[in-house]
Write a protein that holds these residues in place. Structure first.
Motif, PDB file in Angstrom:
ATOM      1  N   GLN A  94       0.839  -1.353  -0.267  1.00 33.90           N
ATOM      2  CA  GLN A  94      -0.028   0.046  -0.034  1.00 33.90           C
ATOM      3  C   GLN A  94       0.871   1.321   0.026  1.00 33.90           C
ATOM      4  O   GLN A  94       0.390   2.366  -0.509  1.00 33.90           O
ATOM      5  N   GLY A  95       1.940   1.234   0.285  1.00 32.64           N
ATOM      6  CA  GLY A  95       2.656   2.475   0.796  1.00 32.64           C
ATOM      7  C   GLY A  95       4.143   2.532  -0.302  1.00 32.64           C
ATOM      8  O   GLY A  95       4.100   1.726  -1.446  1.00 32.64           O
ATOM      9  N   THR A  96       5.059   3.433   0.105  1.00 35.21           N
ATOM     10  CA  THR A  96       5.918   3.669  -0.848  1.00 35.21           C
ATOM     11  C   THR A  96       7.435   3.334  -0.150  1.00 35.21           C
ATOM     12  O   THR A  96       8.569   3.672  -0.603  1.00 35.21           O
ATOM     13  N   THR A  97       7.373   2.809   1.171  1.00 30.33           N
ATOM     14  CA  THR A  97       8.636   2.717   1.705  1.00 30.33           C
ATOM     15  C   THR A  97       9.430   1.524   1.371  1.00 30.33           C
ATOM     16  O   THR A  97       8.993   0.430   0.697  1.00 30.33           O
ATOM     17  N   ASP A  98      10.774   1.516   1.889  1.00 30.15           N
ATOM     18  CA  ASP A  98      11.668   0.132   1.496  1.00 30.15           C
ATOM     19  C   ASP A  98      11.254  -0.742   2.416  1.00 30.15           C
ATOM     20  O   ASP A  98      11.352  -2.051   2.008  1.00 30.15           O
ATOM     21  N   THR A  99      10.901  -0.446   3.587  1.00 28.89           N
ATOM     22  CA  THR A  99      10.531  -1.414   4.605  1.00 28.89           C
ATOM     23  C   THR A  99       9.539  -2.189   4.118  1.00 28.89           C
ATOM     24  O   THR A  99       9.536  -3.603   4.318  1.00 28.89           O
ATOM     25  N   GLU A 100       8.322  -1.850   3.665  1.00 32.43           N
ATOM     26  CA  GLU A 100       7.307  -2.581   3.232  1.00 32.43           C
ATOM     27  C   GLU A 100       7.574  -3.405   1.902  1.00 32.43           C
ATOM     28  O   GLU A 100       7.159  -4.543   2.182  1.00 32.43           O
ATOM     29  N   THR A 101       8.352  -2.831   1.005  1.00 30.92           N
ATOM     30  CA  THR A 101       8.805  -3.752  -0.062  1.00 30.92           C
ATOM     31  C   THR A 101       9.477  -4.686   0.537  1.00 30.92           C
ATOM     32  O   THR A 101       9.337  -6.088   0.137  1.00 30.92           O
ATOM     33  N   LEU A 102      10.461  -4.627   1.403  1.00 35.94           N
ATOM     34  CA  LEU A 102      11.311  -5.773   2.014  1.00 35.94           C
ATOM     35  C   LEU A 102      10.423  -6.619   2.576  1.00 35.94           C
ATOM     36  O   LEU A 102      10.746  -8.007   2.403  1.00 35.94           O
ATOM     37  N   PHE A 103       9.532  -6.449   3.365  1.00 34.87           N
ATOM     38  CA  PHE A 103       8.498  -7.382   3.885  1.00 34.87           C
ATOM     39  C   PHE A 103       7.894  -8.259   2.956  1.00 34.87           C
ATOM     40  O   PHE A 103       7.952  -9.307   3.208  1.00 34.87           O
ATOM     41  N   TYR A 104       7.628  -7.817   1.811  1.00 33.86           N
ATOM     42  CA  TYR A 104       6.802  -8.517   0.846  1.00 33.86           C
ATOM     43  C   TYR A 104       7.700  -9.395   0.108  1.00 33.86           C
ATOM     44  O   TYR A 104       7.623 -10.491  -0.371  1.00 33.86           O
ATOM     45  N   VAL A 105       9.029  -8.957   0.006  1.00 37.73           N
ATOM     46  CA  VAL A 105      10.198  -9.748  -0.682  1.00 37.73           C
ATOM     47  C   VAL A 105      10.397 -11.172   0.328  1.00 37.73           C
ATOM     48  O   VAL A 105      10.442 -12.221   0.040  1.00 37.73           O
ATOM     49  N   ALA A 106      10.346 -10.822   1.672  1.00 35.60           N
ATOM     50  CA  ALA A 106      10.671 -11.775   2.692  1.00 35.60           C
ATOM     51  C   ALA A 106       9.322 -12.809   2.556  1.00 35.60           C
ATOM     52  O   ALA A 106       9.717 -13.993   2.934  1.00 35.60           O
TER      53      ALA A 106
END
Length: 295
Positions: free
Chosen positions: A157-169
């Motif tokens: 939903q957002g634009t952060t590196d953290t959320e993207t990393l979470f979904y990669v993990a």
């Protein structure tokens, strides 16, 4: 501020935050988030060990209900208000009790200040949050996005590196083996970053929970990670500080992981070493090596 990178870093990618995580007997979150000597809200105003002294660009609070009848799905409260300025946070954290909760205050230097960019992030019964940044995220973003499972990608939903990393993990198996999956995800970020000339792609501390267990990671490519501590076992603390009435608020299984110690009681908090994951469960704490081999 000098950042540990020889690659094409942009100002927008730098995010420094503070966080805490609790597990144990149900506790009013305000005890740690608001009322402790060096509470999370106090850290949002003055963070001596942080890369940024003030963390006022929104906050997030995620908690698992005391009654897990909802399938142990955590609830979330995000706000773009500074944590010290939000009366709803005080009302909420004094009104509920939770056996496991995350709190996070944000210092954002570029990604928009919006609720969808506030930590922690949730997927089903999992919570995830991060202090630090992925250096060069803007140039890696496309590669990382394509690594996310197509069925999961629409959930970002957002634009952060953290959320993207979470979904990669999550794509790499977080729900089956959090330690191995986050390790694979961070190695993938490092490999991707180096293809783009980024020397130190990963910086941070990370917290993950499934509602019954918690994992707290300290890792950075540069081997100079953000600070991370956890509390000593409460029975041991009571022996160390027999006159500390505040310890009566906590049960014997209470465990706290923090970016910075919540008080100045000597020996109450232990620093988590570099390249380490602290595993918190019904047996207490244990430290395990994490990505200690050369990349």
């Amino acid at each position: 501020m000098v950042k540990p990178s020889a690659g094409p870093t942009t100002f927008e990618e730098v995010v420094m935050c503070r966080w805490l995580a609790y597990s144990g007997e149900p506790l009013k979150p305000a005890v740690l988030i608001l009322d402790a000597q060096h509470s999370l809200v106090a850290q949002s105003l003055n963070s001596p060990l942080g890369a940024e002294t003030v963390n006022g660009d929104g906050f997030g609070f995620g908690w698992y209900p005391e009654d897990a009848g909802n399938g142990n799905i955590p609830a979330l409260f995000h706000s773009i208000e500074p944590a010290w300025h939000d009366e709803n946070l005080r009302e909420l954290t004094n009104a509920i009790a939770s056996p496991l909760f995350f709190g996070h205050v944000r210092a954002a230097a570029g990604p928009p200040i919006q609720q969808s960019n506030c930590h922690p992030f949730r997927h089903e019964n999992w919570l995830f949050m991060h202090n630090g940044f992925l250096d060069g995220f803007s140039v890696m973003k496309r590669d990382l996005a394509f690594a996310v499972d197509p069925e999961l990608f629409p959930l970002i939903q957002g634009t952060t590196d953290t959320e993207t990393l979470f979904y990669v993990a999550l794509t790499m198996g977080l729900m089956d083996d959090p330690v191995a999956a986050l390790g694979r995800a961070l190695r993938f970020v490092e490999e991707t970053g180096r293809k783009h000339g980024i020397r130190f792609p990963v910086q941070g501390t990370f917290a993950v929970s499934d509602g019954s267990r918690m994992w707290a990671f300290r890792y950075s490519t540069s081997q100079r990670s953000r600070s991370l501590f956890h509390s000593v076992a409460v029975p041991e603390l009571r022996e160390m500080f027999p006159d500390a009435a505040r310890l009566e608020l906590f049960g014997d299984h209470a465990k706290v992981v923090v970016s910075e110690p919540l008080n100045d009681m000597p020996g109450a908090f232990v620093e988590v070493p570099e390249n380490t994951v602290a595993v918190l469960d019904d047996d207490g704490y244990r430290h395990e090596p994490f990505l200690s081999e050369a990349a």
